[in-house]
Design a protein around this motif. Structure first.
Motif, PDB file in Angstrom:
ATOM      1  N   ARG A   1       0.827  -1.197   0.000  1.00 17.25           N
ATOM      2  CA  ARG A   1       0.000   0.000   0.000  1.00 17.25           C
ATOM      3  C   ARG A   1       0.869   1.258   0.000  1.00 17.25           C
ATOM      4  NH1 ARG A   1      -5.276  -1.416   1.378  1.00 17.25           N
ATOM      5  NH2 ARG A   1      -5.477  -3.581   2.092  1.00 17.25           N
ATOM      6  N   SER A   2       0.253   2.360  -0.345  1.00 13.96           N
ATOM      7  CA  SER A   2       0.981   3.637  -0.347  1.00 13.96           C
ATOM      8  C   SER A   2       1.503   3.977   1.040  1.00 13.96           C
ATOM      9  CB  SER A   2       0.068   4.762  -0.853  1.00 13.96           C
ATOM     10  OG  SER A   2      -0.316   4.536  -2.183  1.00 13.96           O
ATOM     11  N   GLY A   3       0.763   3.603   2.066  1.00 15.49           N
ATOM     12  CA  GLY A   3       1.225   3.845   3.430  1.00 15.49           C
ATOM     13  C   GLY A   3       2.514   3.097   3.741  1.00 15.49           C
ATOM     14  N   ASP A   4       2.673   1.903   3.151  1.00 20.37           N
ATOM     15  CA  ASP A   4       3.922   1.158   3.341  1.00 20.37           C
ATOM     16  C   ASP A   4       5.094   1.909   2.723  1.00 20.37           C
ATOM     17  OD1 ASP A   4       2.559  -1.001   4.572  1.00 20.37           O
ATOM     18  OD2 ASP A   4       2.038  -1.831   2.613  1.00 20.37           O
ATOM     19  N   THR A   5       4.863   2.469   1.545  1.00 23.54           N
ATOM     20  CA  THR A   5       5.920   3.237   0.886  1.00 23.54           C
ATOM     21  C   THR A   5       6.275   4.480   1.692  1.00 23.54           C
ATOM     22  OG1 THR A   5       5.209   2.468  -1.293  1.00 23.54           O
ATOM     23  CG2 THR A   5       6.559   4.454  -1.224  1.00 23.54           C
ATOM     24  N   ALA A   6       5.250   5.168   2.218  1.00 22.00           N
ATOM     25  CA  ALA A   6       5.503   6.372   3.011  1.00 22.00           C
ATOM     26  C   ALA A   6       6.315   6.034   4.262  1.00 22.00           C
ATOM     27  CB  ALA A   6       4.180   7.041   3.390  1.00 22.00           C
ATOM     28  N   ASN A   7       5.963   4.946   4.925  1.00 20.62           N
ATOM     29  CA  ASN A   7       6.689   4.552   6.135  1.00 20.62           C
ATOM     30  C   ASN A   7       8.142   4.202   5.838  1.00 20.62           C
ATOM     31  OD1 ASN A   7       5.269   4.735   8.614  1.00 20.62           O
ATOM     32  ND2 ASN A   7       3.874   3.128   7.942  1.00 20.62           N
ATOM     33  N   ILE A   8       8.358   3.434   4.775  1.00 17.77           N
ATOM     34  CA  ILE A   8       9.726   3.034   4.453  1.00 17.77           C
ATOM     35  C   ILE A   8      10.537   4.232   3.965  1.00 17.77           C
ATOM     36  CG2 ILE A   8      11.064   1.751   2.717  1.00 17.77           C
ATOM     37  CD1 ILE A   8       9.422  -0.649   3.303  1.00 17.77           C
ATOM     38  N   SER A   9       9.899   5.212   3.378  1.00 17.30           N
ATOM     39  CA  SER A   9      10.615   6.402   2.902  1.00 17.30           C
ATOM     40  C   SER A   9      11.254   7.184   4.038  1.00 17.30           C
ATOM     41  CB  SER A   9       9.670   7.316   2.120  1.00 17.30           C
ATOM     42  OG  SER A   9       9.202   6.663   0.956  1.00 17.30           O
ATOM     43  N   ILE A  10      10.761   6.981   5.254  1.00 15.02           N
ATOM     44  CA  ILE A  10      11.380   7.623   6.417  1.00 15.02           C
ATOM     45  C   ILE A  10      12.076   6.568   7.299  1.00 15.02           C
ATOM     46  CG2 ILE A  10       9.836   9.602   6.408  1.00 15.02           C
ATOM     47  CD1 ILE A  10       8.249   8.268   8.694  1.00 15.02           C
ATOM     48  N   GLY A  11      12.348   5.396   6.711  1.00 13.77           N
ATOM     49  CA  GLY A  11      13.144   4.381   7.399  1.00 13.77           C
ATOM     50  C   GLY A  11      12.413   3.616   8.476  1.00 13.77           C
ATOM     51  N   GLN A  12      11.092   3.529   8.377  1.00 10.92           N
ATOM     52  CA  GLN A  12      10.324   2.781   9.376  1.00 10.92           C
ATOM     53  C   GLN A  12       9.488   1.713   8.657  1.00 10.92           C
ATOM     54  OE1 GLN A  12      10.536   5.547  13.199  1.00 10.92           O
ATOM     55  NE2 GLN A  12       8.503   5.127  12.478  1.00 10.92           N
ATOM     56  N   GLY A  13       8.414   1.288   9.255  1.00 11.16           N
ATOM     57  CA  GLY A  13       7.635   0.221   8.633  1.00 11.16           C
ATOM     58  C   GLY A  13       8.319  -1.125   8.809  1.00 11.16           C
ATOM     59  N   PHE A  14       8.338  -1.901   7.725  1.00 12.17           N
ATOM     60  CA  PHE A  14       8.872  -3.266   7.799  1.00 12.17           C
ATOM     61  C   PHE A  14      10.392  -3.331   7.594  1.00 12.17           C
ATOM     62  CE2 PHE A  14       4.532  -3.789   5.826  1.00 12.17           C
ATOM     63  CZ  PHE A  14       3.920  -4.265   6.979  1.00 12.17           C
ATOM     64  N   LEU A  15      10.997  -2.247   7.194  1.00 15.41           N
ATOM     65  CA  LEU A  15      12.413  -2.233   6.862  1.00 15.41           C
ATOM     66  C   LEU A  15      13.284  -2.471   8.100  1.00 15.41           C
ATOM     67  CD1 LEU A  15      14.611  -1.594   4.682  1.00 15.41           C
ATOM     68  CD2 LEU A  15      14.422   0.806   5.400  1.00 15.41           C
ATOM     69  N   LEU A  16      14.256  -3.385   7.991  1.00 11.86           N
ATOM     70  CA  LEU A  16      15.194  -3.666   9.077  1.00 11.86           C
ATOM     71  C   LEU A  16      16.611  -3.729   8.523  1.00 11.86           C
ATOM     72  CD1 LEU A  16      13.250  -6.481  10.991  1.00 11.86           C
ATOM     73  CD2 LEU A  16      13.505  -4.096  11.700  1.00 11.86           C
ATOM     74  N   THR A  17      17.536  -3.119   9.248  1.00 12.14           N
ATOM     75  CA  THR A  17      18.938  -3.102   8.829  1.00 12.14           C
ATOM     76  C   THR A  17      19.830  -3.408  10.025  1.00 12.14           C
ATOM     77  OG1 THR A  17      19.164  -0.728   9.264  1.00 12.14           O
ATOM     78  CG2 THR A  17      18.496  -1.383   7.036  1.00 12.14           C
ATOM     79  N   THR A  18      21.086  -3.690   9.745  1.00 12.04           N
ATOM     80  CA  THR A  18      22.083  -3.855  10.804  1.00 12.04           C
ATOM     81  C   THR A  18      22.978  -2.614  10.846  1.00 12.04           C
ATOM     82  OG1 THR A  18      23.774  -4.873   9.402  1.00 12.04           O
ATOM     83  CG2 THR A  18      22.110  -6.341  10.367  1.00 12.04           C
ATOM     84  N   PRO A  19      23.608  -2.349  11.966  1.00  7.52           N
ATOM     85  CA  PRO A  19      24.562  -1.221  12.029  1.00  7.52           C
ATOM     86  C   PRO A  19      25.679  -1.343  11.005  1.00  7.52           C
ATOM     87  CG  PRO A  19      23.948  -1.873  14.244  1.00  7.52           C
ATOM     88  CD  PRO A  19      23.335  -2.891  13.323  1.00  7.52           C
ATOM     89  N   LEU A  20      26.136  -2.573  10.725  1.00 17.65           N
ATOM     90  CA  LEU A  20      27.184  -2.741   9.719  1.00 17.65           C
ATOM     91  C   LEU A  20      26.681  -2.310   8.343  1.00 17.65           C
ATOM     92  CD1 LEU A  20      29.934  -3.702   8.726  1.00 17.65           C
ATOM     93  CD2 LEU A  20      28.984  -6.017   8.572  1.00 17.65           C
ATOM     94  N   GLN A  21      25.463  -2.680   7.994  1.00 17.70           N
ATOM     95  CA  GLN A  21      24.918  -2.273   6.700  1.00 17.70           C
ATOM     96  C   GLN A  21      24.835  -0.757   6.585  1.00 17.70           C
ATOM     97  OE1 GLN A  21      21.209  -4.473   6.868  1.00 17.70           O
ATOM     98  NE2 GLN A  21      21.937  -5.992   5.389  1.00 17.70           N
ATOM     99  N   MET A  22      24.434  -0.106   7.649  1.00 16.89           N
ATOM    100  CA  MET A  22      24.317   1.352   7.591  1.00 16.89           C
ATOM    101  C   MET A  22      25.687   2.020   7.584  1.00 16.89           C
ATOM    102  SD  MET A  22      21.205   1.618   7.120  1.00 16.89           S
ATOM    103  CE  MET A  22      21.115   3.402   7.049  1.00 16.89           C
ATOM    104  N   ALA A  23      26.683   1.401   8.205  1.00 18.36           N
ATOM    105  CA  ALA A  23      28.046   1.932   8.114  1.00 18.36           C
ATOM    106  C   ALA A  23      28.555   1.822   6.685  1.00 18.36           C
ATOM    107  CB  ALA A  23      28.968   1.186   9.070  1.00 18.36           C
TER     108      ALA A  23
END
Length: 617
Positions: free
Chosen positions: A434-456
């Motif tokens: 849904r569009s709400g999923d895109t909006a949430n991920i656009s600000i780094g929230q929602g279902f998106l998960l990362t590790t500190p190493l990936q962000m480094a």
């Protein structure tokens, strides 16, 4: 029969008896000759074999150094006392031997001032299953017990000092998640009567590099007397040490990173953006590696609710919050879905139907273009931008960046994070994208998960102009392993990097607390909410790189249950960077680059600028 005839018969019998005795004597002499002369060497060899003790000597384990020659892991001897049960065995039932061993232990304990540690069942188990091997009565004895041993006037038969190599970590908590630890390896070798067990890597780089660090075993052949005392050494095969390994870690920077996490649960990773070298990888809480040898201390760590054994830098999964916004900016710019000058009006929130996403400045940022939106971390701008861009482009850019999969760092236990798409959501949540999923991920929230190493690695990629390197922990190659080239245009890079510079350099930037007076720093703060709606908590992020003109350091730090990236994390990154550049000026840290990075040549790449249109949102 007359007397003469009788005497003749007696003489014959006597001569026959003498002849028989002579034959018997000759036969016995022949047997003795065969045993004592002909087969002397055979029986001598057998006797020697019965009084020989084969000792297996493990190959010394290789040492681990940091990039500047600081020892991170080495070896030291640990002294113990062992009993050779074969030399104490008693006739009859095995319990007789157990009684003898217990008596020796009690006598020895009184002489050395040591409390007996072995139980009767443990002794019996050793006799039944490991009789040829030494029974370790006390391990790691102190200097006082060693002195008492040396002063004993009449050493007990079948008892000897056992020198066993143990792994030594000069700074037990430093980089403990990266170094890992070793365990005992029981060699599968029946050649020897007695062996010192090898060390085997069980976690971290000790596990990854185990084949290189492990030495080749040798052995000694000792002749002992009936009491079990060594007469002489017959032969020796010297063990071969394992290979020494140099890591990319900088012990001084590692210490600074760990100090920045004291009192928090979280992680910090420092990368050299020029080649992907990992200069520091810290996870908090940490643990002292030597505590794993103590059952009580290990138990306390294993049951600690903060889970200190988890390497949060590679296994911690966090929504990246606003640190993800530069990627959305690249996706929109490279996909030609916007320009840096397009203005979005921020009233303090973003509305999509009944969904409302607040901006941190509830009064609103007003009209903002991209660079200002990055500086101010405006949710309304990036939610709008994400919908304009479309999630397929964002997904493709994130995938090309390496999100959603492991970085393939040389450490076990790495997580790949989660980069969701419509198929994943349908499978897990039985719902479409849904569009709400895109909006949430656009600000780094929602279902998106990362590790500190990936962000480094993401911060390092922005710093070096778009080169995605595989993170490297072993300092061997002169050049890093390039995984992808993002092909970001210089103009788009300038916009995003300019906004990240403003985050730190501007007096109103969200990351201003990370600024240094004499070094230009670029960064992006982020805060990601999690937990029940009535008890929301935050992960506080910040990614940075410096110096902006010629980046040598890229950092990601996340703190659990903190206030915000700008309030909680930025001051700690300020201290970390200040410490790093102080070390650099003192000649103790990574040397400056000789010049600008050269664009390497690689094979076909995942070009993030050619994502297809389509998808809901």
């Amino acid at each position: 029969m007359n007397w003469s005839e009788l005497m003749d018969d007696e003489g014959i019998r006597l001569r026959l008896l003498l002849a028989g005795m002579l034959v018997a004597f000759l036969g016995l002499a022949s047997v003795f000759w065969n045993i004592q002369v002909v087969r002397e060497s055979e029986f001598q060899s057998s006797q020697i074999r019965q009084t020989m003790r084969g000792v297996r000597l493990p190959g010394p384990r290789g040492r681990i150094w940091d990039r500047h020659g600081t020892l991170l892991a080495g070896n030291r001897p640990s002294y113990g006392i062992a009993l050779y049960v074969e030399e104490l065995r008693q006739p009859g039932h095995a319990s007789n031997t157990v009684n003898k061993v217990e008596a020796v232990l009690d006598t020895l304990g009184r002489r050395l001032g040591l409390k007996r540690e072995l139980t009767r069942d443990e002794i019996l188990m050793h006799i039944r299953k490991r009789r040829p091997l030494p029974l370790v009565a006390w391990a790691g004895i102190d200097e006082r017990a060693m002195a008492r041993w040396a002063e004993m006037p009449d050493p007990l038969p079948g008892v000897d000092i056992l020198a066993e190599p143990v792994r030594h970590y000069p700074a037990p908590t430093l980089a403990s998640h990266v170094l890992g630890y070793v365990g005992r390896l029981e060699p599968d070798d029946d050649t020897y009567d007695y062996y010192l067990p090898d060390m085997e890597g069980r976690a971290g780089m000790e596990l990854t590099l185990n084949s290189r660090l492990s030495g080749e075993a040798g052995g000694r052949l000792l002749q002992v007397d009936a009491s079990g005392f060594t007469h002489r050494e017959q032969s020796t095969k010297n063990p071969r040490p394992g290979e020494d390994v140099v890591l990319t870690l900088d012990a001084a920077i590692q210490r600074l990173a760990e100090e920045g996490l004291v009192g928090w649960r979280g992680a910090c990773v420092v990368i050299d953006p020029r080649n992907g070298d990992v200069l520091a990888m810290a996870s908090s809480p940490t643990f002292p590696i030597d505590a794993l040898r103590d059952v009580a201390r290990y138990g306390a760590l294993a049951t600690n609710p903060a889970r200190p054994f988890i390497n949060r830098a590679i296994a911690g999964l966090y929504p990246p919050g606003s640190t993800f916004k530069p990627l959305v900016a690249f996706a929109a710019l490279e996909g030609h879905r916007t320009t840096p000058d397009v203005v979005v009006d921020c009233p303090g929130y973003f509305a999509l139907g009944s969904m409302r996403i607040a901006c941190w400045r509830t009064s609103g940022h007003g009209p903002v273009a991209m660079r200002k939106a990055i500086e101010q971390s405006c949710n309304a701008y990036f939610c709008t931008l994400g919908l304009e861009c479309g999630y397929p482009r964002i997904y493709h850019m994130a995938e090309a960046m390496g999100l959603g999969r492991k970085t393939e760092i040389d450490l076990a236990g790495e997580s790949g994070g989660l980069l969701p798409d419509e198929r994943w959501k349908q499978k897990v949540h039985h719902d479409g994208w849904r569009s709400g999923d895109t909006a949430n991920i656009s600000i780094g929230q929602g279902f998106l998960l990362t590790t500190p190493l990936q962000m480094a690695m993401f911060a390092a990629t922005i710093a070096n102009g778009g080169f995605v390197y595989r993170p490297r922990l072993v300092a061997e190659q002169t050049e890093g392993e390039l995984v992808n080239d993002m092909h970001w245009s210089p103009e788009n890079l300038a916009v995003v990097r300019g906004g990240m510079h403003d985050v730190v350099a501007s007096p109103v930037g969200t990351g201003k607390r990370a600024a240094l007076p004499d070094v230009s720093v670029a960064g992006k703060t982020g805060s990601a909410e999690y937990g029940p709606r009535e008890h929301r908590r935050k992960y506080a992020w910040m990614i940075v790189f410096a110096p902006v003109e010629s980046p040598r350091y890229a950092v990601a730090m996340v703190l659990e249950d903190a206030m915000s990236g700008g309030t909680s994390t930025a001051p700690r990154l300020h201290d970390l960077l200040a410490g790093i550049f102080a070390l650099e000026r003192g000649g103790q840290s990574a040397e400056p680059a000789d010049g600008p990075a050269v664009r390497p040549t690689i094979g076909p790449s995942l070009d993030p600028s050619i994502a297809p249109d389509g998808g809901r949102g």
